[in-house]
Write a protein that holds these residues in place. Structure first.
Motif, short mmCIF file in Angstrom:
data_model
loop_
_atom_site.label_atom_id
_atom_site.label_comp_id
_atom_site.label_asym_id
_atom_site.label_seq_id
_atom_site.Cartn_x
_atom_site.Cartn_y
_atom_site.Cartn_z
N GLN A 437 28.15 41.90 51.02
CA GLN A 437 26.90 41.68 50.30
C GLN A 437 25.84 42.63 50.87
N SER A 438 25.47 43.59 50.06
CA SER A 438 24.39 44.52 50.41
C SER A 438 24.60 45.18 51.77
N SER A 439 25.78 45.75 51.96
CA SER A 439 26.06 46.52 53.16
C SER A 439 26.84 47.77 52.75
N ASN A 440 26.27 48.93 53.04
CA ASN A 440 26.98 50.19 52.81
C ASN A 440 27.79 50.48 54.06
N THR A 441 28.90 49.78 54.18
CA THR A 441 29.67 49.71 55.42
C THR A 441 30.10 51.09 55.92
N LEU A 442 30.57 51.95 55.03
CA LEU A 442 31.07 53.25 55.47
C LEU A 442 29.96 54.16 55.96
N SER A 443 28.80 54.11 55.31
CA SER A 443 27.75 55.09 55.60
C SER A 443 26.86 54.69 56.75
N PRO A 471 29.09 54.70 48.58
CA PRO A 471 30.40 55.17 49.01
C PRO A 471 31.37 54.04 49.31
N THR A 472 30.86 52.95 49.88
CA THR A 472 31.69 51.79 50.16
C THR A 472 32.25 51.20 48.87
N SER A 473 31.42 51.11 47.85
CA SER A 473 31.86 50.56 46.56
C SER A 473 32.98 51.40 45.98
N VAL A 474 32.77 52.72 45.91
CA VAL A 474 33.75 53.60 45.27
C VAL A 474 35.05 53.62 46.04
N ALA A 475 34.96 53.72 47.35
CA ALA A 475 36.17 53.88 48.16
C ALA A 475 37.00 52.62 48.24
N LEU A 476 36.37 51.44 48.15
CA LEU A 476 37.08 50.23 48.58
C LEU A 476 37.00 49.04 47.65
N ALA A 477 35.97 48.94 46.81
CA ALA A 477 35.75 47.70 46.08
C ALA A 477 36.68 47.54 44.89
N ASP A 478 37.06 46.29 44.64
CA ASP A 478 37.80 45.93 43.43
C ASP A 478 36.87 45.33 42.39
N LEU A 479 35.83 44.66 42.82
CA LEU A 479 34.77 44.19 41.95
C LEU A 479 33.43 44.63 42.55
N VAL A 480 32.50 45.07 41.70
CA VAL A 480 31.13 45.31 42.15
C VAL A 480 30.21 44.40 41.34
N LEU A 481 29.25 43.81 42.04
CA LEU A 481 28.31 42.88 41.42
C LEU A 481 26.90 43.41 41.62
N TYR A 746 35.43 62.97 48.55
CA TYR A 746 34.06 63.32 48.94
C TYR A 746 33.20 62.07 49.14
N LEU A 747 33.26 61.11 48.20
CA LEU A 747 32.57 59.83 48.34
C LEU A 747 31.08 59.99 48.63
N PHE A 748 30.41 60.71 47.75
CA PHE A 748 28.97 60.94 47.89
C PHE A 748 28.62 61.64 49.21
N GLY A 749 29.57 62.33 49.81
CA GLY A 749 29.30 63.03 51.06
C GLY A 749 29.05 62.13 52.25
#
Length: 854
Positions: A437-443, A471-481, A746-749
């Motif tokens: 929830q509201s965490s850009n874990t990778l970046s 980047p976290t959403s694109v790389a890893l998520a199955d659902l985005v809310l 690339y994942l938004f760099g």
């Protein structure tokens, strides 16, 4: 504003509609409310939101707000730019391709909730709720909501930040002062009083030590930086302790440009001077402190000369600054994230508390006051834990359980390294779902970000609720809310005082607030608990009125003798009262926090007796809780694992000290990179390089440079400046580039400019607390055309070619565990024993020795 009454008298109260929470003005509806994240910030400022046709058009500061007196930083001033940004997530979406392809299909909220409900219940049936991880971002106004949701709805004990070794953000300071003091401590800049600087009891500190933070840019931990500027205008002197020259250092009596990661040595030397020269407050020590002799003995040999060699400082500057702080009546210490992000984290926090105590600066006007969350609305990771089945709660991946670290359970939330170990190795059990929830874990938080990404790819189901596709959403998520922003939610928050409310004044497509998501999904997963609330406001009112029994910052501190704060206040406002009552209009102050010398008035102890909320009732200079937690009871210095002292041979290849994480005015961690105004003011990540260093390594101002160490590398734009010394470079964290290519690799760099490429998981201080991420080593050199980029190296080999993976502390057990399972053995998670299904023989996994059954 040095004359506060003059400022108050200058406000045209009629023009600002004193006593009203909402009015019409020039075709706009104006709402008096507070901003809290998202978008992010660590505090909450009074704002006037100008809306038209359900859209935020303009934001102004509210001069009638006593919290911030109408002052706003650029993060609030650009709020309309944030909430109306076309890049925001508009609808719930399901991944339509492989992870990383950025292919999505729009679905309804009901479809999203149906899938989540089905997945969660399947995991409960097969693995238990402990196989779910619940993660949230820093500083968000979800610090009370998410732990409760995770434990009461998802029924998992594994609530945490993720990728962040050693609890190395804020928690060391929270627990580090609850143990010696019984409550948390903040600098008294009059913020606990509604009449603020005009309060008759309050006085400005004579000296404030701004240590390891930049309050003006960070506004960290519920604290607004300009409060201290007002104190400076009223005569407060500054001591700045920081590797960078900041606004405070320029104005300081002493600027101590400490080598990153050596602050604890400096703190111990201060204690040495103050005790040896008899500068401490004898009355306070005699009447209110315990453990003085033990502390004095521990620091007796930690002289300024000893610390000077470690810290790269002048011994006389150490001695003089210690004398200045000790002589101040009152003095105060404003501590920052640097306290948490070094191996000596808990020792340094204890040293800071000891300094406050022996100098008589605890809970006095203008000192370090002791506070709790207003009206006992205590956000904490223990929230909702009673609703998690005991057999699942027993498997919480804390330091003790997951990493076998000695001592009592340190905090109520799970260990980030313990979670990483479970994901990577399936030990002590596998992870089947992650809720972010509201965490850009990778970046942002992930130390060793490429490693964390590869680990998370093993998790079968990941949900990411966020205002933006990251980047976290694109790389890893199955659902985005899609998550609503502050102006689009009804909410409330206390971070010390006052309690503040947010009012929904706008909507954005189908984005829902954190509270709405939690209530709706909670009603599906645990209707017995969540069925009591019809909507978000009901949920917020429960928090303000009835939820305090389920909240604590650390269950260990409470159960082992921390402050028992019941009965501090009888009045508890409702959300409706906070918003609309003319006496409040968005905020309510708790008189407890505004009261000085509470120990003498019996306000800390459950029975009303004199004393502090500690086991001894005194300020514990050598706290008993530290012993229980397996920590040293007196302060000490631990050298960073890679440094001029600990690894001089490595410094031949990596001759510079790399520190990072300094805040900027434009960004909050990885947020705001989409906003045109912010990127106009701060277009690229900057690494600060001293002019002599730049000349030595061929670095030009404004040119891209590589920053590299023995773990990884990243690139940033050089800013050649004397604010750092020639031995240190300072890099910015949290960078990604929303305008760039989103798909993998690339994942938004996100890997291109990320200092986390150079950090390590599983490297922590005593008790598994603290991490040396502000004190690494590196080399720098110019970027050349044709250089291989980080995302390419990570895609080709999983990480950088010279990368060496840091093992888990239980790596030997993990290998034996997998060998045993392959041989048909069974595993008892709670007892850490292997079982031969044929004979029933049990073997201790750690020792390899047979143990008696049962």
């Amino acid at each position: 504003m040095a004359d506060y009454q003059e400022f108050l008298d200058s406000i045209d109260r009629e023009a600002y509609h004193a006593g009203e929470w909402q009015w019409e003005e020039d075709g706009y509806t104006v709402t008096r409310t507070y901003h809290y994240s998202p978008p992010g910030c660590h505090t909450s400022c009074g704002v006037l939101l100008y809306t038209k046709d359900g859209k935020v058009e303009r934001v102004e500061g509210d001069p009638l707000d006593p919290c911030t007196n109408g002052k706003l930083c650029i993060k609030c001033l650009t709020l309309a730019e944030s909430v109306n940004n076309p890049d925001r997530l508009k609808y719930p979406m399901r991944r339509a391709g492989k992870r990383g392809e950025n292919k999505w299909e729009r679905i309804s909220w009901d479809e999203a909730y149906d899938e989540i409900e089905s997945r969660v219940k399947d995991i409960w049936e097969t693995d238990g709720g402990n196989a779910i991880i619940c993660v949230h971002g820093t500083g968000r106004n979800i610090n009370w909501q998410m732990p409760f949701f995770g434990q009461a709805a998802l029924k998992t004990p594994n609530i945490s930040t993720f990728g962040f070794t050693g609890f190395s953000c804020y928690m060391p300071r929270v627990c580090g002062c609850i143990a010696p003091f019984g409550d948390f401590t903040v600098v008294d800049a009059s913020q606990a009083h509604e009449d603020r600087y005009g309060n008759e009891e309050w006085m400005p500190p004579e000296v404030v030590v701004v240590w390891g933070n930049e309050p003006l840019a960070s506004n960290a931990d519920g604290y607004v930086g300009h409060w201290l500027v007002q104190c400076v205008q009223m005569g407060t002197k500054i001591i700045s302790i920081d590797p960078r020259l900041t606004w405070w250092g320029v104005r300081a009596e002493y600027w101590l440009q400490v080598r990153p990661g050596t602050d604890a040595a400096l703190a111990c030397a201060w204690l040495n001077v103050i005790i040896a020269e008899d500068l401490y407050d004898h009355e306070c020590v005699d009447l209110w402190c315990a453990g003085f002799e033990e502390l004095a003995e521990a620091v007796a040999d930690m002289t300024p000369e000893w610390a000077a060699e470690i810290c790269d400082l002048d011994a006389e500057a150490i001695r003089g600054s210690a004398r200045l702080y000790a002589s101040a009546k009152p003095g105060a210490i404003q501590w920052g994230l640097a306290f948490d992000q070094q191996l000596s984290a808990m020792a340094l926090c204890l040293a800071g508390c000891d300094l406050m105590a022996v100098c008589g600066n605890v809970d006095v006007p203008g000192g370090n006051i002791l506070v709790h969350n207003a009206f006992e609305c205590n956000a904490g990771y223990a929230s909702g834990e009673d609703f998690t089945p005991p057999e699942w709660r027993a498997k919480k991946l804390n330091n003790n359980f997951a990493l076998s670290i000695e001592g009592g359970d340190f905090v109520a939330h799970a260990s980030s390294d313990g979670l990483l170990q479970a994901i990577e190795d399936g030990f002590p059990y596998p992870i089947k779902m992650m809720w972010i929830q509201s965490s850009n874990t990778l970046s942002c938080p992930s130390q060793d970000a490429p490693r964390v990404m590869h680990a998370m790819q093993k998790i079968p189901f990941i949900v990411n609720a966020d205002p933006y596709m990251t980047p976290t959403s694109v790389a890893l998520a199955d659902l985005v809310l899609p998550v609503a922003m502050s102006a689009e939610r009804n909410s409330a928050r206390t971070w010390w005082t006052p309690a503040r409310a947010m009012v929904k004044v706008a909507s954005y497509y189908e984005a829902e607030s954190d509270e709405q998501i939690i209530v709706e999904l909670g009603r599906r997963l645990n209707p017995e608990v969540f069925g009591r609330w019809e909507n978000d406001i009901d949920f917020v009112n429960w928090y303000l009125h009835d939820g305090t029994g389920s909240f604590s910052a650390t269950t260990e501190a409470t159960s082992q003798g921390g402050a028992k704060n019941s009965g501090k206040t009888l009045f508890k406002p409702s959300w409706e009262e906070l918003v609309r009552d003319p006496r409040m209009l968005g905020h309510a102050y708790d008189a407890f926090n505004a009261t000085y010398r509470k120990a003498a008035k019996g306000m800390f102890r459950e029975d009303g007796s004199v004393g502090y909320g500690t086991p001894s009732g005194r300020l514990e200079l050598a706290p008993a809780l530290f012993k229980y937690w397996g920590l040293s009871t007196t302060p000490f210095h631990t050298e960073p694992p890679e440094s001029p002292i600990s690894t001089p041979e490595l410094m031949e290849k990596y001759p510079l000290v790399l520190t990072c994480g300094g805040r900027s005015f434009e960004f909050f961690h990885s947020e705001h990179r989409q906003l045109p105004t912010m990127r106009e003011l701060h277009p690229q990540p900057q690494v600060l390089v001293n002019p002599q260093t730049a000349e030595r390594y061929g670095i030009e101002d404004g040119r891209w440079v590589w920053v590299e160490n023995d773990h990884g590398r990243f690139k940033q734009v050089a800013k050649v400046t004397p604010v750092v010394n020639e031995h240190t470079v300072h890099a910015e964290h949290g960078w990604w580039f929303p305008e760039s290519e989103p798909t993998a690799p690339y994942l938004f760099g996100t890997f291109e400019s990320n200092p986390n490429n150079c950090t390590k998981a599983f490297v922590a201080g005593q008790g598994g607390v603290g991490s040396p991420i502000k004190a690494m080593v590196c080399k720098i050199y110019p970027v050349q055309e044709g250089d291989i980029l980080p995302h390419e190296q990570i895609a080709d080999g999983g990480n950088f070619p010279w990368y060496e993976k840091e093992p888990s502390p239980r790596q030997d057990e993990i290998e034996r565990f997998h060998e045993a399972l392959a041989a048909g053995m069974e595993y008892d998670v709670l007892k850490n024993q292997l079982i031969d299904p044929g004979t029933g023989k049990r073997t201790d996994l750690k020792t390899g020795k047979e143990v008696a059954a049962g």
